[in-house]
Enzyme design. Structure first.
Site, mmCIF file in Angstrom:
data_model
loop_
_atom_site.group_PDB
_atom_site.id
_atom_site.type_symbol
_atom_site.label_atom_id
_atom_site.label_comp_id
_atom_site.label_asym_id
_atom_site.label_seq_id
_atom_site.Cartn_x
_atom_site.Cartn_y
_atom_site.Cartn_z
ATOM 1 N N CYS A 58 0.895 -1.201 -0.209
ATOM 2 C CA CYS A 58 0.147 -0.085 -0.009
ATOM 3 C C CYS A 58 0.984 1.328 0.025
ATOM 4 O O CYS A 58 1.842 1.197 0.785
ATOM 5 C CB CYS A 58 -0.900 -0.068 1.227
ATOM 6 S SG CYS A 58 -2.137 1.674 1.263
ATOM 7 N N ASN A 169 -0.897 -9.697 -9.781
ATOM 8 C CA ASN A 169 -1.815 -8.617 -9.465
ATOM 9 C C ASN A 169 -1.469 -7.483 -10.388
ATOM 10 O O ASN A 169 -0.426 -6.913 -10.579
ATOM 11 C CB ASN A 169 -1.772 -8.338 -8.245
ATOM 12 C CG ASN A 169 -2.816 -7.290 -7.676
ATOM 13 O OD1 ASN A 169 -2.398 -6.157 -6.965
ATOM 14 N ND2 ASN A 169 -4.226 -7.414 -8.281
ATOM 15 N N GLY A 191 -8.631 -7.266 -8.892
ATOM 16 C CA GLY A 191 -9.205 -6.477 -8.035
ATOM 17 C C GLY A 191 -10.201 -5.397 -8.436
ATOM 18 O O GLY A 191 -11.367 -5.823 -8.476
#
Length: 298
Positions: A58, A169, A191
């Site tokens: 993050c 991802n 996602g």
């Protein structure tokens, strides 16, 4: 992602609540203190989660100030200590989600060293967002689109660490792209694409698992109305439940009216399932049938 501070000092029961239908479900933790992460990993185990994931990807300013997220990639030995503490406290798989690099530290050697160090602590599964994090000058939203994608980095990790599991991802927005990457790595995490177009998951199921899709979007939604009703009774706001549904009918006649009705009414105090049902009634998944009906009534 739930931070260790929120879990240790906040509304723990609410934060760890999920539906049994979600299994297998992972608890993602944000933190940098090995002892706190160990306690939270154990809480996740006690709550019935199937996996504990450490967020090392993050890029937001808020988590950087708390030494959480992508900035931890600069400290692979410390991440390894965190993983070791979590593994000692919890029998569940401890996985790590990271980026391919951070700011100027974005060459493959840096990424290779990070994986090698953390794997030595017992982590065998790495979910890699295939773009680096730029911690100064870009917002979290910009960090999802501006740094260029490089799926080949994840493929190279798999070639170098064949005994480890790598899940790619980032930017996987259609089933062909997903299938292409699965030829090289162990898994794919979808996602934003699934959030904006939930129906994409039925294409993935059909292509990769040969699973028959639901007969319609409406049937898939109505089959889970019991979940909506139960959450409303628990005090969950309707808008929190419908926000992930806004893209469900993308491409269908009436999709815009569906989104507009939910956006205008779901956030209002006391909004119930009738708001959702009315929104669904505005959609026709088969425009051909609607056109034929108009002709027959003309």
């Amino acid at each position: 992602m739930i931070t260790t501070g929120a879990l240790l000092h906040g509304p723990r029961e609410r934060l760890l609540t999920y539906s049994p239908e979600e299994h297998p479900v992972a608890l993602q933790l944000g933190g940098a203190d090995p002892d706190a992460l160990a306690v939270c990993a154990r809480l996740g185990f006690d709550a019935g989660f199937d996996e504990i994931n450490l967020n090392v990807g993050c890029p937001s300013d808020r988590v950087q100030h708390a030494r959480i997220g992508a900035c931890l990639m600069r400290e692979p030995a410390h991440v390894a200590d965190c993983v070791a503490a979590m593994r000692a406290a919890c029998p569940l798989p401890i996985t790590v989600k990271c980026r391919t690099g951070v700011d100027e530290q974005d060459d493959y050697a840096f990424l290779h060293d990070f994986v090698e160090t953390v794997a030595a602590a017992g982590c065998t599964v790495f979910i890699v967002h295939a773009r680096k994090a730029i911690l100064k000058g870009l917002s979290p939203a910009q960090n999802r689109t501006i740094p260029p994608l490089d799926w080949t980095r994840v493929r190279r990790l798999k070639a170098d660490f064949d005994d480890l599991c790598f899940v790619v991802n980032g930017g996987l927005d259609d089933v062909n792209c997903i299938a292409q990457e699965l030829a090289h790595v162990d898994g794919a995490m979808v996602g934003r694409a699934a959030y904006h177009n939930p129906w994409l998951l039925t294409e993935v199921e059909a292509r990769l698992y040969r699973t028959a899709p639901p007969p319609s979007r409406r049937s898939a939604l109505t089959a889970h109305l019991h979940y909506v009703e139960a959450e409303l009774q628990r005090g969950t706001r309707l808008s929190d439940l419908t926000r992930p549904l806004l893209g469900l009918f993308n491409g269908c006649h009436g999709a815009r009216q569906f989104r507009r009705h939910l956006s205008e009414h779901a956030h209002r105090r006391g909004s119930g399932i009738d708001v959702l049902l009315h929104a669904v009634s505005l959609v026709n998944e088969n425009p051909l049938e609607e056109s034929m009906a108009r002709c027959s009534n003309a």
